[in-house]
Scaffold this motif. Sequence first.
Motif, PDB file in Angstrom:
ATOM      1  N   GLY A 376       1.006  -1.119  -0.043  1.00  0.00           N
ATOM      2  CA  GLY A 376      -0.203  -0.362   0.396  1.00  0.00           C
ATOM      3  C   GLY A 376       1.098   1.428   0.349  1.00  0.00           C
ATOM      4  N   ASP A 377       2.061   1.264  -0.477  1.00  0.00           N
ATOM      5  CA  ASP A 377       3.015   2.803  -0.526  1.00  0.00           C
ATOM      6  C   ASP A 377       2.433   3.497  -1.108  1.00  0.00           C
ATOM      7  OD1 ASP A 377       4.211   1.335  -2.584  1.00  0.00           O
ATOM      8  OD2 ASP A 377       6.080   0.663  -1.479  1.00  0.00           O
ATOM      9  N   GLY A 378       1.517   3.265  -2.190  1.00  0.00           N
ATOM     10  CA  GLY A 378       0.970   3.743  -3.200  1.00  0.00           C
ATOM     11  C   GLY A 378      -0.261   5.389  -2.297  1.00  0.00           C
ATOM     12  N   SER A 425       0.471   0.418  -4.668  1.00  0.00           N
ATOM     13  CA  SER A 425       1.976  -0.546  -4.470  1.00  0.00           C
ATOM     14  C   SER A 425       3.308   0.147  -5.345  1.00  0.00           C
ATOM     15  CB  SER A 425       1.907  -1.997  -3.633  1.00  0.00           C
ATOM     16  OG  SER A 425       3.622  -1.723  -3.563  1.00  0.00           O
ATOM     17  N   PHE A 426       4.301   0.521  -5.318  1.00  0.00           N
ATOM     18  CA  PHE A 426       4.514   0.681  -6.823  1.00  0.00           C
ATOM     19  C   PHE A 426       6.072  -0.322  -6.315  1.00  0.00           C
ATOM     20  CE2 PHE A 426       4.398   4.892  -4.412  1.00  0.00           C
ATOM     21  CZ  PHE A 426       3.851   5.860  -5.527  1.00  0.00           C
ATOM     22  N   ARG A 525       6.125  -4.609 -20.451  1.00  0.00           N
ATOM     23  CA  ARG A 525       5.792  -2.381 -20.803  1.00  0.00           C
ATOM     24  C   ARG A 525       3.650  -2.853 -20.335  1.00  0.00           C
ATOM     25  NH1 ARG A 525      10.351  -0.558 -21.662  1.00  0.00           N
ATOM     26  NH2 ARG A 525      11.951  -2.227 -22.443  1.00  0.00           N
ATOM     27  N   ARG A 526       3.007  -3.372 -21.017  1.00  0.00           N
ATOM     28  CA  ARG A 526       1.660  -3.292 -21.388  1.00  0.00           C
ATOM     29  C   ARG A 526       1.058  -2.971 -19.853  1.00  0.00           C
ATOM     30  NH1 ARG A 526       0.864  -7.678 -25.326  1.00  0.00           N
ATOM     31  NH2 ARG A 526       1.954  -7.965 -27.292  1.00  0.00           N
ATOM     32  N   CYS A 527       2.388  -3.568 -18.768  1.00  0.00           N
ATOM     33  CA  CYS A 527       1.215  -3.254 -17.379  1.00  0.00           C
ATOM     34  C   CYS A 527       0.836  -1.463 -17.119  1.00  0.00           C
ATOM     35  CB  CYS A 527       2.170  -3.590 -16.381  1.00  0.00           C
ATOM     36  SG  CYS A 527       2.354  -5.046 -16.415  1.00  0.00           S
ATOM     37  N   VAL A 528       0.288  -0.952 -16.258  1.00  0.00           N
ATOM     38  CA  VAL A 528      -0.043   0.774 -16.370  1.00  0.00           C
ATOM     39  C   VAL A 528       0.558   1.250 -14.375  1.00  0.00           C
ATOM     40  CG1 VAL A 528      -2.270   2.099 -15.973  1.00  0.00           C
ATOM     41  CG2 VAL A 528      -2.115   0.537 -17.923  1.00  0.00           C
ATOM     42  N   ARG A 529       1.591   1.642 -15.282  1.00  0.00           N
ATOM     43  CA  ARG A 529       1.732   1.950 -13.723  1.00  0.00           C
ATOM     44  C   ARG A 529       1.511   3.107 -13.577  1.00  0.00           C
ATOM     45  NH1 ARG A 529       5.716   1.140 -10.290  1.00  0.00           N
ATOM     46  NH2 ARG A 529       6.662  -1.209 -10.236  1.00  0.00           N
ATOM     47  N   LEU A 530       0.903   4.004 -12.252  1.00  0.00           N
ATOM     48  CA  LEU A 530       0.751   5.999 -12.062  1.00  0.00           C
ATOM     49  C   LEU A 530       1.492   6.333 -10.679  1.00  0.00           C
ATOM     50  CD1 LEU A 530      -3.316   5.109 -11.219  1.00  0.00           C
ATOM     51  CD2 LEU A 530      -1.742   5.654 -13.348  1.00  0.00           C
ATOM     52  N   GLY A 539      -0.330   6.779  -5.773  1.00  0.00           N
ATOM     53  CA  GLY A 539       0.329   5.259  -6.750  1.00  0.00           C
ATOM     54  C   GLY A 539      -0.116   4.084  -7.073  1.00  0.00           C
ATOM     55  N   PHE A 540      -0.535   3.115  -8.417  1.00  0.00           N
ATOM     56  CA  PHE A 540      -1.075   2.643  -8.162  1.00  0.00           C
ATOM     57  C   PHE A 540      -0.473   1.302  -9.503  1.00  0.00           C
ATOM     58  CE2 PHE A 540      -4.885   0.464 -10.125  1.00  0.00           C
ATOM     59  CZ  PHE A 540      -5.839   0.102  -8.811  1.00  0.00           C
TER      60      PHE A 540
END
Length: 812
Positions: A376-378, A425-426, A525-530, A539-540
């Motif tokens: 949960g650090d996002g 989480s990141f 690379r197709r994953c989504v990072r926010l 962060g997600f």
Amino acid sequence: MGKRNRSRAMVLARKRRGGAPAKPAAGAKDGGDAGAIPNKITFDDDDDDDDDDDDGDGDVREVPPPPPPRAPDEKIVLPRTSAPWFSRTLSARSTTHFEEYYRRQNILADEREWSAFLAHLRAPLPVTFRMSIMASHRAGVEEALREGKRLLTPGAENPRPRTDDGRVVPPPRRLDWCDGWQLGVDKMTLKYSRDATLRETQRWLVKHNSTGVLTRQAVDSMVPAAILGVEPHHAVLDLCASPGSKTTQCLEALHAGGETGGGGAPAGCVAANDIDPRRCYFLVRRCAALGAATQALMVTNHHAQWFPNGNVPLTTVAGGTTPGRGRDAIAKAIAKAKANGAPGSAPLAPFATREDGGRYPEGSFDRIICDVPCSGDGTLRKNPQIWSEWRPEFAMGLHALQLRIAQRGVALLKVGGYMVYSTCSFNPVENEAVVAELLRRCGDAIELVDASDRVKGLRRREGMTTWKVITTVDDEILEHASYEDCQRDASLGVGLRRAFRPSMWPPVASGVTRLGVRVRGPPLRRCVRLVPQDGDMGGFFAALIRKVKPLRGPSPTSEGVSTAMKAPGASAIVPRAMAIGGLVGGVPRPPLEHRYVPAPEEVLDALTREWGGGGGGDAMREMCACLFTRSTSCRRVTYLSPGIKKMCVDAIGAERLKCVWSGVRVWEKRDDVRGGGGGGGGGGGGGAFPYRLTKEGAVVLARHAGDARRLLMPARDVKQLLRDLGADVPLKAFTPAVANAARAMTPGSVLCELKKVGGGSDDACPPLAVELTPEGTLRVEWRYRKGLEGAPKAAAAAILRKLDANSRDGGY
Ligand SMILES: C[S@@+](CC[C@H](N)C(=O)[O-])C[C@H]1O[C@@H](n2cnc3c(N)ncnc32)[C@H](O)[C@@H]1O
């Protein structure tokens, strides 16, 4: 450096100068098999409407510039949140474990990005919300947007509001991809501001939140449901659902197209699951606020990693059938389920067989949300205590559980269906590492999909393709080169060594080996990072997975038990509950007490007689097929939409489901009626029918009941009823036609509907459950579950407002 063997682990001295060592975290909450590693599970309870804060000096949200250099003893003051019990200051001189870890992980490109990242993480989170997309809320949403236009889309004539310390608030931003809005101000500032515009905005939010027209939710948390593209005919499963922000989003999407399925309900359904019974009830309360939409919802209480597959008969055990029940029982169960229209087109064999190409039966769900428990650090912007508590081991302790839940999700998916795996989480160990291993284990059965075109306008980053496995021991950071290395490293504690999984290390990247062999790594690379600086959010991480084939089955052994079942992690594919129906660990399985059973015939007959009069007989009989109860005395009669009934009752594995709650309660027995189930009209309650119609039940019943107990009312009469909730209004106070029609009815519940005469909006007033008393009065009697006591007044006020607006517009 002590006695540790440093040959395989690179040691970095902690750069702390001052600052206490990080506190060890609380123990594991559930099944993460982390050995001695502390587990920290954070639940991203993004109920941004929990207005429980009581401090008033609002912090100001602005898009923060990179921080200037700090004086040696300077403190960083973290944003005030609704959880004020931890220290909100950080020493500007000390680098936290969190910072050190993620710098080493290279989650960002350069120092400029890193500064922006930290600055945003230390700033309060702006308020975000989404407008309801339910068809029944369409007019309400239009009205709310009309009313809030000045607040949401300020023009030159409306000067921008200022915070109490004089800063100009940036204008709200529309988020098209989720029908949402992001305000330029955080929750605490908005709540306690003295600025007239901000106060009005807060009142507007509270008013429309209370009627479900809008929902406050963090932007990042809206991503999974948005990329899944839920449609009204989909069967949706939310494996780790509480507190339910994504569940309610899916339920709203299911009702977006109005009533399109059998009996007027949407054809699809939502199953929301959580491991924690208390959190399940929280989920129930939250979903109950969506009223009749819960006709297509069930809430279950399972370990997500063992959620039963409704396509697998109850009687199956490893290698064959349960002793004592046998293949006949399976054949019967299958025949019964087929007759009931059981979900899924899968082969019904319990195991992969030669006939089905050696593959497992597919699952029953079109869309699955796998929003797993994570470190949960996002959510740092909402939970600043994470700054000091954070340890890399939290992620390590959860990796195995996250993988098992994701693997179960794939097993429960229909071929052609989509699943989102997400965390707040990141950490790549909880994110890309889980996805890479999932792709490896599921082989050709799944593919990772690029979801960018599903959330147009959302700024996102690509997934990482490489990362490090890092732990902290005694305030030192250790980087572990490989699984084999750390298993050989005797200086690491046994608990820590056990916590490692080979799958935590990055997979082989695409390229050509020294021997000239071309290898293809997973397309991570197709994953989504926010990240927070893109769009001022939390962060997600999200990965969209499509099932393209049933999962490959185990190769049979001589004993008939698969080798795959013996393999570590196999329980995620083959349900542990395989032994259900017979003996579990040599002990007979206790009877299940969570089933919905059809309401007794005599009750159904009585309900049909009471409500089918005036041309509703056939529709009532159709409705009866979806009426269930859970008590032998049939105290409550619940309607399950055909979509959810398929899952919850008809599925051949439905008996395994621990269903906490489902459907809409349509009738409940009157308190003054004793004994038996039906008993026909009259009897009890001063001559009234023994069952009282509920508020949500009226919406469902209106689609089926005949005219005998309907009162069609002009707006004036409806307003009369709603102005004084719970009061007895004498019949003579209503228009003569309504009063006369009511006098012709026996006492008991009646359905009151708005008679539309002009161009008013369709959803100005839903059908109302009203009590016709033996004394000749009408009374609106809405009962609400605990925690929602304020809801009836808010609901009545919302209807009255809509009716007034319609009168102004010339309707009714
Ligand atoms: C990140 S929260 C989910 C947030 C939720 N999806 C939302 O949007 O509101 C994780 C949830 O998973 C639940 N959980 C933890 N371990 C679980 C397990 N093994 N099976 C099912 N649920 C689990 C927790 O009780 C918690 O409610």
